[in-house]
Design an enzyme around this catalytic site. Sequence first.
Site, mmCIF file in Angstrom:
data_model
loop_
_atom_site.group_PDB
_atom_site.id
_atom_site.type_symbol
_atom_site.label_atom_id
_atom_site.label_comp_id
_atom_site.label_asym_id
_atom_site.label_seq_id
_atom_site.Cartn_x
_atom_site.Cartn_y
_atom_site.Cartn_z
ATOM 1 N N HIS A 1 -34.613 -23.015 10.660
ATOM 2 C CA HIS A 1 -33.171 -22.781 10.684
ATOM 3 C C HIS A 1 -32.798 -21.558 9.836
ATOM 4 O O HIS A 1 -31.721 -20.993 10.013
ATOM 5 C CB HIS A 1 -32.418 -24.013 10.185
ATOM 6 C CG HIS A 1 -32.335 -25.104 11.203
ATOM 7 N ND1 HIS A 1 -31.493 -25.058 12.292
ATOM 8 C CD2 HIS A 1 -33.012 -26.284 11.304
ATOM 9 C CE1 HIS A 1 -31.630 -26.150 13.017
ATOM 10 N NE2 HIS A 1 -32.547 -26.920 12.440
ATOM 11 N N ASP B 1 -30.278 -27.063 16.696
ATOM 12 C CA ASP B 1 -30.333 -28.483 17.025
ATOM 13 C C ASP B 1 -29.313 -28.721 18.133
ATOM 14 O O ASP B 1 -28.114 -28.448 17.955
ATOM 15 C CB ASP B 1 -30.004 -29.338 15.804
ATOM 16 C CG ASP B 1 -31.085 -29.260 14.732
ATOM 17 O OD1 ASP B 1 -32.204 -28.806 15.053
ATOM 18 O OD2 ASP B 1 -30.808 -29.639 13.585
ATOM 19 N N GLU C 1 -38.673 -34.300 16.737
ATOM 20 C CA GLU C 1 -37.262 -33.915 16.730
ATOM 21 C C GLU C 1 -36.872 -33.471 18.139
ATOM 22 O O GLU C 1 -37.011 -32.301 18.499
ATOM 23 C CB GLU C 1 -37.005 -32.785 15.728
ATOM 24 C CG GLU C 1 -37.222 -33.195 14.277
ATOM 25 C CD GLU C 1 -36.737 -32.141 13.287
ATOM 26 O OE1 GLU C 1 -36.265 -31.066 13.745
ATOM 27 O OE2 GLU C 1 -36.827 -32.389 12.070
#
Length: 307
Positions: A169, A176, A219
């Site tokens: 990030h 996301d 994830e």
Amino acid sequence: MKKYLILLVIFLLVGCEPALTETPNANDNEGNHKEQDMNGGSDAQNPQSEYDNDGKKAAQTVSVTDEQVTQGNLVLVNKDHPLDPAAVPTDIVNLFQDQDLMNGYVVLDNTIRLSRRVAEHFGEMIEAAGEDGVNHFMISSGYRDEREQEVLYREKGAAYALPPGYSEHNLGLSMDIGSTQKAIDQSPEGKWLKKHAWAHGFILRYPQDKTDITGIQYEPWHFRYVGLPHSMIMNELDFTLEEYLNFLKKNKTYKATVNGKAYEIAYVPVQAKETEIEIPAGSEYEISGNNIDGMIVTVQLGKDENE
């Protein structure tokens, strides 16, 4: 009198050469070399002849520095390979403040940021999903600077967050993605992304069956932009970014065809301040560091005739 007139006409026709010349096609100059800079832009250069005087395929030499190893679409950022601040794209934008980028999806709050170039690719992907009737996308997290990452790391702890500089990030190429309807892994949006994201240059960065390789728990919401043809190859070979970079290093070169375009991808080690890389003349190319020890050179060998 008629005889003299006929002779004059013959003289004019024979003695004058046509004044017309063939006009070069404007598309003849579209084969310029394009080197993708480490922040995602392109640097067009003057085209060179594709063949030398002996009729052999010509080449041009491109110089890269050891500093460029840490920059580009394919840099590996994880617990073992921290981010070089110079790798952060210069086109980071606040999506909420750039409404032209937010067609077809929403953001969790008005602080979400992302590389503009990546946001544009994301928008194209969301448009394609909309054509399939899938249209409840949301971005819940994008780019974070190191200060924001530090706050998150302190709040969540090492079990749920990475230290500043070790998270994708912090790179600006990851996001996301959620659904406004239900959990992403149970939603039509998540299922569509799993099947089609690669076609738009995105990869699911932390798959469920690769946690031992990535070092990160599953994830289903975290997607990373790597660009074509890399996303297609990784999808076809079921590779994470770690596996893909190791594969290229081991094999040195790899060829693939995407949408009628042929590509050759090569790993080039960088062991000096400056390294020269040979690239076929008349080709479009992109160079990215791997953030480990070398460069990944992607050359487009040919184009679809229908383009």
